[in-house]
Design an enzyme around this catalytic site. Structure first.
Site, short mmCIF file in Angstrom:
data_model
loop_
_atom_site.label_atom_id
_atom_site.label_comp_id
_atom_site.label_asym_id
_atom_site.label_seq_id
_atom_site.Cartn_x
_atom_site.Cartn_y
_atom_site.Cartn_z
N LYS A 202 0.86 -1.18 0.00
CA LYS A 202 0.00 0.00 0.00
C LYS A 202 0.90 1.23 0.00
O LYS A 202 1.64 1.49 0.95
CB LYS A 202 -0.92 0.02 1.21
CG LYS A 202 -1.93 1.18 1.20
CD LYS A 202 -3.02 0.93 2.24
CE LYS A 202 -4.07 2.04 2.22
NZ LYS A 202 -3.84 3.06 3.25
N HIS A 221 -5.54 3.73 14.51
CA HIS A 221 -5.96 2.37 14.21
C HIS A 221 -4.83 1.40 14.54
O HIS A 221 -3.68 1.80 14.68
CB HIS A 221 -6.32 2.22 12.72
CG HIS A 221 -5.13 2.34 11.81
ND1 HIS A 221 -4.48 3.55 11.57
CD2 HIS A 221 -4.46 1.40 11.10
CE1 HIS A 221 -3.48 3.34 10.75
NE2 HIS A 221 -3.43 2.05 10.45
N ASP A 223 -3.21 -2.24 12.87
CA ASP A 223 -3.23 -2.95 11.59
C ASP A 223 -3.80 -4.36 11.80
O ASP A 223 -3.44 -5.04 12.77
CB ASP A 223 -1.82 -3.07 11.01
CG ASP A 223 -1.28 -1.72 10.54
OD1 ASP A 223 -2.08 -0.79 10.36
OD2 ASP A 223 -0.05 -1.61 10.37
N HIS A 277 -1.65 3.53 16.04
CA HIS A 277 -0.85 4.58 15.40
C HIS A 277 -1.74 5.44 14.52
O HIS A 277 -2.88 5.08 14.20
CB HIS A 277 0.31 3.99 14.61
CG HIS A 277 -0.09 2.98 13.58
ND1 HIS A 277 -0.53 1.71 13.88
CD2 HIS A 277 -0.13 3.05 12.21
CE1 HIS A 277 -0.80 1.04 12.78
NE2 HIS A 277 -0.59 1.84 11.74
#
Length: 335
Positions: A202, A221, A223, A277
């Site tokens: 990404k 959020h 991961d 993060h």
């Protein structure tokens, strides 16, 4: 072919020199960077992969347990290759908008590969100041090269070479983290799907933002991956949550950022922490990052490893397929 939704890209807003942040990007007061300032000049775990093995296991285990985040050096990925990877990513985002739109993804029907901008399901949700390009890099049986940019022409060659290097580093990090749990070095890799583990690229593009104190590039959020291996450009913006504070991460040339993700937290029964993060944006400069997510195939069942469970340490997480986990997280359902 599914119809691709026309939408305004963040890069287009920046090119058009919007002077004020559109209201759909203005975060609630308790989320704004101006009201949630990060602590700076904090010493992060920086771990050389070239050091003595036992020390390396101790350092990486401590960092994954206390931070869920660390930087690795001496990883063996050529600085020239990293530079080329960044160049081809920048060249794609510099293409005319029409050319980029030919690769637009359609998340509404589950088609996430391609060029995108995050949308929201609810009008009250705020948008993130980021465009991205997302595609699978491994295993070969699942890679759709039609979803890789054809321009610049060297994109495919460079990205395939980078993937080979990332697979090597991924195996090393998973081996060390397995040993840090007191297990054989192959346990975590095997539990995540072995040679069928997927790597997802990404590329995040955060254009200059007119009011960065009110916006976020990516909201807080964790991961859903097992690991995330990330290289940023030199523009700061990544922040991690530790000890009830946002901590600003310094740029480290030749450093590879490692995020512990949700799947490793589950497998380790909570010993390793999936790091919370967020990403900030800059008023004058574009920020970019190249994130590789290490994830199990959808059908793989993930739960606390039986070797780590006993009466004193009961399971803290439910066991489910990765597909179910993704569905529940995407739809913000209880896990």
């Amino acid at each position: 072919m599914p119809k691709k939704m026309e939408m305004e890209r963040i890069q287009t807003l920046a090119i058009n020199n919007v002077m004020e942040l559109p209201p759909q990007f203005i975060r609630p007061e308790n989320e704004r960077p101006e009201n949630t300032k990060a602590v700076e000049r904090v010493t992060f775990p920086i771990i050389s992969l070239s050091q003595q093995h036992n020390n390396l296991v101790k350092e990486i285990t401590k960092a994954a347990s206390e931070w869920g985040f660390f930087l690795i050096t001496d990883h063996g990925i050529s600085p020239t290759l990293i530079q080329r990877l960044q160049e081809v990513g920048e060249e794609f985002f510099a293409l005319p908008q029409k050319e980029k739109e030919a690769y637009a993804n359609v998340p509404s029907i589950g088609s996430f590969e391609g060029y995108g901008t995050k949308m929201t399901k609810n009008l009250e949700d705020k948008l993130e100041w980021v465009d991205y390009y997302f595609h699978l890099m491994a295993p070969p049986s699942k890679v759709n090269l039609d979803m890789w940019p054809k321009s610049p022409p060297s994109y495919r060659e460079v990205t395939q070479e980078y993937n080979r290097e990332i697979l090597r580093v991924k195996d090393k990090v998973l081996e060390l983290l397995s040993q840090g749990l007191g297990l054989e070095g192959n346990v975590l890799k095997s539990s995540l799907g072995g040679e069928e583990i997927e790597t997802e690229m990404k590329i995040n593009m955060y254009p200059p933002c007119p009011q960065p104190e009110l916006a976020l590039g990516v909201e807080p959020h964790t991961d859903m991956s097992a690991l995330t291996l990330l290289i940023p450009n030199e523009v700061p913006g990544l922040q991690v949550w530790k000890d009830n504070n946002w901590i600003a991460v310094d740029y480290l040339q030749k450093g590879l950022f490692v995020h512990v993700g949700d799947q490793l937290e589950v497998l380790s029964n909570g010993k390793y922490k999936s790091v919370l993060h967020r990403s900030l944006v800059n008023k004058e400069r574009k920020r970019m990052s190249w994130a590789v997510f290490i994830v199990p195939p959808h059908e793989v069942v993930v739960g606390p490893l039986p070797q780590l469970i006993n009466e004193q340490n009961p399971p803290k997480f439910s066991t489910k397929t990765y597909a179910e986990y993704r569905y529940r997280k995407f739809n913000k359902l209880p896990q």
